[in-house]
Enzyme design. Structure first.
Site, PDB file in Angstrom:
ATOM      1  CB  CYS A 156      -0.943   0.003   1.203  1.00  0.00           C
ATOM      2  SG  CYS A 156      -1.961  -1.475   1.300  1.00  0.00           S
ATOM      3  CG  HIS A 163      -2.725   4.059   5.538  1.00  0.00           C
ATOM      4  ND1 HIS A 163      -2.463   3.991   4.182  1.00  0.00           N
ATOM      5  CD2 HIS A 163      -2.912   2.778   5.949  1.00  0.00           C
ATOM      6  CE1 HIS A 163      -2.494   2.729   3.795  1.00  0.00           C
ATOM      7  NE2 HIS A 163      -2.770   1.969   4.847  1.00  0.00           N
ATOM      8  CG  HIS A 213      -6.839   0.479   1.153  1.00  0.00           C
ATOM      9  ND1 HIS A 213      -5.860   1.061   0.373  1.00  0.00           N
ATOM     10  CD2 HIS A 213      -6.178  -0.098   2.196  1.00  0.00           C
ATOM     11  CE1 HIS A 213      -4.682   0.847   0.919  1.00  0.00           C
ATOM     12  NE2 HIS A 213      -4.857   0.154   2.032  1.00  0.00           N
TER      13      HIS A 213
END
Length: 737
Positions: A160, A293, A330
Site C-alpha cells: 500500500c 492512511h 482503499h
C-alpha cells in the site's frame, strides 16, 4: 551548506470511483460523496463484503487511444488516463528527459482471472498460461513510456506504500539530475484475488467503511490511478508553470513487526512522520492537515492515531485529520498517489477534506474534520501510507504560496559494494567460485537448488514463506553476517518479475471451484509481489526503506538503479540491492521452450554504501560503482560513449550471450577487445540474473582478478549499464584488506 532546491507539483491527474478527472473527483470528495457501491466487475456471492470503490463507465480503449491493443489491461487504461491529464494540467509539452515512476500491486490480475474463470479444474491451456505473464505491473509503465516518450522508468510494487514510494523516488531523480521532469504516481484495479483475500482476512466491512470511528469494522477496496508532475522550482519558473504545491519532505522505512498487523504502539510510523518533517524543515506547529492512511480496520487506525499523537504532540488538538478511503475505498498500491494528489489540491484550494462516515471518534486527542469540507488557509499537510509487511511512507506538502526555506541538500554519495553473495544452483555459492562452474551440456535441464532454502531458516518465523522469500532470506542473512554488518536502518530493494504465479493461480482457482470459503487468510498475504522483500525485511529486522521493483528480465539491474536513488537521498544509510527468482511451474512451462539456456533459480545480493560510511565502519569495499546508466529508449550513444578501461587485459564485460544487439554495439566501443564473461553458461538463466552478475563482478574485482568490470543489459526498450572499479585500499588506513 548546500541548499536543496524545492520540488514543485505542477500537474495532477486523477481517476477514481468518484469520477474521471481531477476536478470532478475533488469536487465530489469535498461534497462528502461516497463512491462505494456493489461490485459489477466480478461475482461477489458468498463474500462478507460486496461493495467497493469501482470506477464506473470506464472504457480502456478510449483511455489508451491509438496505443490500445487486445493485450491492454484495465490498469493500463486507468494509468494512461491519469498520466495524460497530469501532463496536460502541467502544460508539459516537452517530454525531453522525462522520468516515469509507477507504483501498484495488481497489474493485470483482473484480465488474468477472466482467462481462468471458466476453465475446468486441472485444465490450463498454453494460451491461458501466456496471459498469466502478459500483465505484470511493469507492462503498464512500459506502455506509458512508449506513448509519452519517457527516457527513464521504474515500477514499484511495495504493497500500500507503492505509489508514495514512487513520488519519493521521483524526488531523488530530480535532485540527482537523473531526470528534468518526473511523472510519478500509481494505479491499481479491482480483481477477485485481492477482493477475496481481504474478505478472507476478515478485514473487509460489508457496510461503507468508517475510518477512526469506534464502530469501524474494516476497509472497502477501491481502484483508480493518480499521477503528479514533479519538477525543480527553477524549471517550473523557467517555463512559467503554475505551481499547485510543493513536495517538501518525505520519509520511508519499515516496521519489521508483522506481515499484516502493525506495531500497536506506532513507534516506527511516528519516527517516519518526524523524519518527513525534518526533511521538509517543518515542525508540528506548521502542519494544518493530515490526509491519514485511515483504512477503517481496528489495528491500523489505532496504530496511526498513536503515531500522530507521538509525532505531533499537543498540536494534534489543532491539526485537521481525515481519510479519503471512506469515499474512494482503499486503492492499495495507488492509494499513496491518489491521496497525495487530493492533498495537493486541498492545499491549493484551502479546503480541509471531510472525514466522511466518522460519527464517534475513538481517539479524542485527534481533531477530525467532521461534517462538510471546511474552507480555511492551509500551510502544510502530511499524507501517510502504511502497508502490508510494515512498508511505510510519509509525504509532506506545502501550499503553492509557501515561502522557501533552506533545507540541506543530500550530499552526493560515492557508492560502493561492500559485500556480495549469490544463492546459485545446488548451494549457497561463494562468489569466489562462480565463474569457474562447468558449462552445462547442450539441452541440459534447468538447474534447481538441491538445497531447500526453508530448511536454513527459523521454522517458527518462516513457515508461511514461499520459495522466493526463503531464497531472499538465506542470501541476505549470509550477506549481513559479521559484527560490523548494518541492520536497523538498512534498506532493501529487491526485484520480482512475476511474483508467485503458481501459488496465486492455485488460490484463485480454489475460489472459482469451491467458493470464497476456500480462500486461505494465511495464504493471501504471501501472494503479493512484494512478499519476498517484506518477508526478508521482517525476518532480518530491517527498518529502512523496503521496496520491490518489477522490470522483467532486467530485475537485478532495476533493483540496483532504485537502490542507488535511495542511497542518494540518505548517503549515511546502507541499502541492500538484489533480485531473486524461484522455480515456478507455470512460468517455466511458458518460458523454457523459447529460452536458449536452461532456466534456473536463485538470487544475487549486494550491500551498497557511501564509501566514507563503509570505511568508517571498518568495511573495505569490494568495488566502487563509477558509472550507472538506466535509460528507456535510445541507448546506443550511451554504450559507445563509455570511456576505455585503463588496462583492457585487466577488465571484463559481464553480459549474457542473449544480449546480441548490445554486444554488437559493444564491438564498436572502446571495450570491444575486453574479455566477455557469460555466467549463464554455468548457471542457467532467470529474470534476476543481473543481480548475480553484479555480485560476481564485484567479487572478482575484490580478489584482484580484474580491475574493472562493465555490466550491460538490454530488456525491451530499457537499457542498463554499470561500471565497477577497484577500491584503493591505501585510502582506508586500519581497514584490513
Amino acid at each position: 551548506m548546500a541548499v536543496r532546491p524545492r520540488i514543485a507539483v505542477t500537474g495532477v491527474g486523477l481517476v477514481s470511483a468518484l469520477g474521471i478527472g481531477r476536478r470532478e473527483v475533488f469536487r465530489r470528495v469535498c461534497a462528502g460523496e461516497r463512491g462505494l457501491r456493489d461490485v459489477t466487475l466480478f461475482d461477489t456471492a458468498g463474500l462478507r463484503s460486496r461493495i467497493a470503490g469501482e470506477v464506473r463507465d470506464f472504457d480502456v480503449r478510449d483511455a489508451l487511444g491509438s496505443s490500445w491493443s487486445q493485450d491492454a489491461s484495465r490498469c493500463d487504461g486507468l494509468a494512461m488516463r491519469a498520466a495524460r491529464e497530469a501532463l496536460e494540467c502541467a502544460d508539459a509539452r516537452d517530454h525531453a528527459n522525462l522520468g516515469i515512476v509507477l507504483g501498484g500491486t495488481t497489474g493485470g490480475m483482473y484480465e488474468t482471472e477472466l482467462g481462468l474463470r471458466d476453465l475446468p479444474t486441472g485444465s490450463l491451456p498454453v494460451e491461458h498460461v501466456r496471459r498469466l505473464l502478459d500483465f505484470p505491473l511493469s507492462v503498464s509503465v512500459e506502455r506509458l513510456a512508449r506513448t509519452l516518450g519517457a527516457e527513464r522508468v521504474a515500477t514499484i510494487a511495495s504493497a500500500c506504500a507503492s505509489s508514495a514510494f514512487a513520488l519519493i523516488l521521483g524526488a531523488s531523480w530530480l535532485l540527482s539530475g537523473r531526470a528534468a521532469r518526473v511523472l510519478a504516481g500509481g494505479v491499481d484495479g479491482l480483481c477477485q484475488l485481492t477482493f477475496t483475500g481481504f474478505n478472507a482476512l476478515g478485514a473487509a466491512d460489508p457496510a461503507p467503511c468508517r475510518p477512526f470511528d469506534v464502530t469501524r469494522a474494516g476497509l472497502n477496496l477501491g481502484e483508480g490511478s493518480a499521477f503528479l508532475v514533479l519538477e525543480l522550482e527553477a524549471e517550473a519558473k523557467r517555463r512559467g508553470a503554475r505551481v499547485l504545491g510543493w513536495l517538501s519532505g518525505w520519509a520511508m522505512g519499515s516496521e519489521a513487526h508483522h506481515v499484516t498487523h502493525p506495531d500497536p504502539a506506532g513507534h516506527r510510523a511516528a519516527e517516519l512522520i518526524e523524519e518527513a518533517l525534518r526533511c521538509a524543515g517543518l515542525a508540528a506547529r506548521d502542519i494544518d492537515y493530515v490526509n491519514a492512511h485511515g483504512t477503517g480496520t481496528q489495528q491500523n487506525d489505532a496504530m496511526e492515531a498513536r503515531a500522530l499523537e507521538r509525532a505531533l504532540g499537543r498540536e494534534c488538538e489543532r491539526i485537521w485529520v481525515s481519510s479519503c478511503k471512506a469515499q474512494l475505498g482503499h486503492t492499495l498500491g495507488a492509494a499513496g498517489a491518489i491521496e497525495a494528489a487530493l492533498t495537493v489540491l486541498a492545499l491549493e484550494a484551502g479546503v480541509v477534506l471531510p472525514a466522511v462516515g466518522l460519527e464517534a471518534p475513538e481517539a479524542r486527542s485527534l481533531r477530525h474534520a467532521l461534517g462538510p469540507a471546511k474552507q480555511t488557509k492551509l500551510r502544510a499537510a502530511l499524507s501517510n501510507s502504511f502497508g502490508f509487511g510494515g512498508s511505510c511512507a510519509v509525504l509532506a506538502f506545502e501550499s503553492p504560496d509557501a515561502a522557501a526555506r533552506q533545507c540541506a541538500a543530500p550530499g552526493r554519495p560515492n557508492p560502493v559494494i561492500s559485500a556480495a553473495v549469490v544463492v546459485g544452483p545446488e548451494r549457497l555459492v561463494s562468489v569466489n567460485a562462480l565463474a569457474r562452474e562447468p558449462a552445462p551440456e547442450a539441452g541440459a535441464p534447468a538447474k534447481q537448488l538441491a538445497l531447500d532454502p526453508l530448511s536454513a531458516l527459523n521454522p517458527d518465523r518462516s513457515r508461511r514463506f514461499g520459495r522466493a522469500s526463503a531464497l531472499a532470506c538465506v542470501g541476505i542473512e549470509a550477506l549481513l553476517q559479521g559484527d560490523h554488518a548494518p541492520r536497523g536502518s538498512c534498506g532493501l530493494v529487491l526485484s520480482s518479475a512475476y511474483g508467485d504465479v503458481e501459488r496465486s493461480v492455485r488460490f484463485i482457482r480454489r475460489v472459482f471451484a469451491g467458493g470464497p470459503r476456500l480462500a486461505s487468510p494465511a495464504e493471501f498475504p504471501q501472494l503479493l509481489a512484494s512478499s519476498a522483500s517484506g518477508n526478508a525485511s521482517l525476518y532480518m529486522g530491517l527498518r529502512g526503506p523496503c521496496l520491490t521493483v518489477s522490470e522483467g528480465d532486467a530485475g537485478g539491474e532495476a533493483a540496483l538503479s532504485v537502490a542507488l536513488s535511495v542511497l542518494a537521498l540518505a548517503r549515511d544509510r546502507a541499502c541492500l540491492a538484489g533480485g531473486v527468482e524461484a522455480f515456478d511451474s507455470i512460468v517455466d512451462e511458458l518460458l523454457a521452450p523459447s529460452s536458449q539456456l536452461p532456466r534456473s533459480e536463485g538470487g544475487g545480493f549486494v550491500l551498497l554504501e557511501d564509501e566514507a560510511s563503509a570505511l568508517g565502519a571498518g568495511r573495505l569495499p569490494l568495488a566502487r560503482i563509477v558509472e550507472h546508466v538506466a535509460r528507456h529508449g535510445a541507448w546506443v550513444a550511451q554504450l559507445r560513449a563509455v570511456s576505455a578501461p585503463a588496462r583492457a587485459e585487466r577488465a571484463a564485460v559481464f553480459c549474457s550471450s542473449q544480449e546480441r544487439a548490445a554486444l554488437d554495439e559493444l564491438a564498436q566501443s572502446s571495450w570491444a577487445d575486453v574479455t566477455r564473461v557469460d555466467l549463464t553458461r554455468a548457471l542457467g538463466y532467470h529474470e534476476a540474473f543481473g543481480a548475480i552478475a553484479l555480485a560476481v563482478a564485484a567479487a572478482r574485482i575484490a580478489q584482484r582478478e580484474i580491475d574493472e568490470a562493465l555490466l550491460i543489459r538490454l530488456c525491451g526498450d530499457s537499457f542498463y549499464l554499470t561500471r565497477l572499479a577497484a577500491v584503493d585500499s591505501r585510502a582506508a588506513p586500519g581497514v584490513p584488506a
